[in-house]
Write an enzyme that holds these catalytic residues in place. Structure first.
Site: not given
Ligand code: F6R
Length: 594
Positions: A71, A589, A490, A471, A27, A467, A97-98, A2, A474
């Site tokens: 968000w 983000k 395995h 990506k 955000r 990584e 925000n929170g 947010c 995402e």
């Protein structure tokens, strides 16, 4: 998560708020809204992006207002759940925000007292509490409301009868931008860069009253001052500069970012690393804590530091460390966090401090929360990273970890000198990969046709496989798993089919021969294989379907070149699939909730 903004001054507030919100959209971007003060509080909201909100706005000359880009944490993205939230009278408006942890209890209590709630959010209790306590002074009402609230917050409140912003912060980031007869409030500094680079970073517990001519900050009932700082980033750095996406721009910035990160630490005359953490600290082992992409950097860092210094290094996911009974002795705890605001990382930093460990933060954001808690800070100097997917900050984190290890390396002086020389060549090596962007784009088009993929590697490049897979998940919404090549048989082998491509990182280090054997096993299951292989490795052509070439570097630096190639691969895969690259669905983000 947010983004919140506030403005009070002589300009029309509406365009200022919209502009600042656009810079904070990374955000959170599932809904948004603004509230403007006039004779009454005008609220505009939209269950979409800021450009949609702009279509429903009406002209408004108010000079004071607040805004929010969301968000979702409590309640789905919708107009009714979008901020600002208001009280029963419609006079109070709040952006937050929170997370208000005791909101259910407060909501029940306020409902019994006659308040009516419209949304499913935790935030809505704040304007109602302010309404309950308001007796002509907004600051006092906010202070009393805070006495009832448990949780994390950065919020701004306005009241139709007052001409001020009242702001409060606890565990969520907040800055005040200072202009000429105007103030800005925002979740982070790039949001206000169009107007000012003079900022104050608020501290936990601060309650701030802002009018166009004055700012008053109170903490624990006493008036305090917060130092004014200059933001070290320019507005140009926070713009796309002709690229289709911030992610692509940020990948292309990497040669410069690598130089920026090592500049100042490597002496040009006699290659030496000059990187001492501030306070003399005695440690015999290191624990690195981080989340997501920063965690992958930490895993590479473990290999690099152990190889060069023989200091034992452990790595933990920050959120898991918070529940672990890790025994620490003379431990240096390194927290890696691009934003410096990730809630899980901050919590683990606080826990490390409680355990009396010396703490060092590696971050990109000057003045961020982590920098104010840790004993020591190293800045990676990557410049603002706007794309939700971290790219250049990851590379800069790796460079900082190389510097950290080289500064303490127990290898002989000649080997250290040649490694430093090679580190300085990395910007050129990254340029070589960027020159091959077209070929990688073709491989991205190929990968885009599949719904599942594996990324494999061994040793120092295993974190790079993680990584690469992260990506692709995402930004291209392909289910991808990063695996140590040896682990595939395995269990995951059961998933290998002609529809499950495998991306293999085949650096010619001590893992190479075994990895070739793994690739043969995979090919026997008919999965297509794309290799990320060094220049000059002709052997690999015999075993795989496609090769993405990267320049040859000392294997210790191979995570840098391999990651740049994989970030480009993910970008072009996502582009081919038409995904929202800079703002992937459901993500934000800066993850400021646990
Ligand atoms: C993925 C990504 C995230 C972040 C993670 C930690 O591309 O960007 O996984 O790495 O949320 O963020 P910081 O480094 O800000 O603590």
């Amino acid at each position: 998560m947010c983004g919140i903004v506030g403005y009070v001054g002589e300009r029309e507030a509406q365009p200022v708020l919209i502009n600042c919100l656009k810079r904070l959209e990374y955000r959170g971007y599932d809904s948004c809204g603004i509230a403007l003060l006039g004779g009454r509080t005008e609220v505009y909201k939209d269950a979409g992006r800021i450009e949609e909100l702009e279509k429903v706005l009406q002209s408004n000359e108010s000079r004071t207002g607040i805004g929010h880009t969301r968000w979702a944490t409590h309640g789905k993205p919708s107009e009714v759940n979008a901020h600002p939230h208001t009280d029963c009278s419609g006079k109070v408006a709040v952006v937050h925000n929170g997370v208000i942890e005791n909101f259910l209890h407060l909501k029940e209590q306020l409902t019994n007292e006659g308040h009516t709630f419209r949304s499913e959010t935790d935030t809505e209790v704040i304007p109602h509490l302010i309404e309950k306590y308001y007796q002509g002074n907004l600051e006092q009402a906010v202070t009393r409301a805070l006495g009832d609230i448990a949780g994390t917050y950065a919020f701004i409140a306005i009241h139709a009868d007052c001409k001020e912003l009242v702001v409060a912060r606890k565990d969520s980031p907040l800055i005040v931008g200072i202009g000429d007869k105007e103030y800005f409030v925002a979740s982070d500094a790039p949001a206000v860069l169009d107007y000012t680079d003079r900022v104050m970073y608020l501290e936990d517990g601060d309650i701030v009253v802002i009018t166009k001519n004055d700012i008053k900050i109170t903490s624990n009932g006493k008036q305090v001052a917060r130092p004014e700082c200059r933001v070290p980033w320019s507005i140009e750095e926070a713009q796309k500069a002709g690229y289709d996406h911030f992610m692509l721009k940020e990948i292309h910035e990497q040669p410069r970012v690598i130089r920026n990160t090592y500049a100042g630490y490597i002496s040009t005359i006699e290659p030496e690393i000059n990187l001492e953490i501030k306070r003399a600290v005695d440690f015999d082992n290191i624990l690195i804590l981080a989340c997501g992409t920063s965690y992958h950097a930490a895993l590479v860092g473990k290999h690099v530091i152990q190889r060069l210094t023989h200091i034992p290094v452990n790595v933990d996911i920050a959120s898991e460390f918070n529940y672990s009974d890790t025994v620490v002795g003379k431990t240096l705890v390194i927290i890696i966090t691009q934003s410096g605001e990730t809630a899980d990382s901050i919590k683990s930093l606080k826990k490390a401090k409680e355990l009396s460990c010396h703490t060092l933060v590696i971050t990109n954001v000057v003045g961020s929360s982590a920098t104010r808690i840790a004993d020591d800070v190293l800045y990676i100097k990557a410049g603002p990273e706007i794309s939700v997917a971290a790219t250049k900050s990851f590379i800069a984190q790796l460079i900082m970890l190389y510097l950290f290890a080289l500064a303490r390396a127990s290898v002989d002086v000649r080997s250290r000198g040649s490694l430093i020389a090679e580190l300085r060549q990395l910007p050129n090596k990254v340029h070589e990969i960027l020159d091959r962007e077209g070929e990688i784009a073709e491989r991205g088009k190929y990968l885009a046709e599949y719904e599942n993929a594996f990324f494999i590697a061994r040793g120092i490049n295993f974190p790079v496989a993680l990584e690469g897979a992260l990506k692709v998940k995402e930004i291209a919404y392909i289910h991808a798993e990063g695996y140590p090549a040896g682990e595939l048989k395995h269990g995951p082998f059961a998933l290998l089919t002609p529809n499950t491509p495998v991306v293999a990182i085949t650096t010619r280090d001590n893992t190479y021969e075994t990895l070739l054997a793994n690739i043969k096993e995979i090919k026997a299951r008919e999965s297509p294989v794309i290799a990320v292989a060094e220049e000059g490795d002709e052997e690999i052509e015999k075993y795989v379907d496609f090769v993405i070439r990267v320049p040859r570097v000392d294997p210790i630096f191979s995570p840098v070149v391999n990651t740049v190639a994989l970030h480009l691969l993910a970008y072009y895969t996502a582009k081919e699939r038409g995904c929202s690259i800079d703002m992937p669905r459901n993500l934000a983000k800066s993850v400021t909730v646990e």
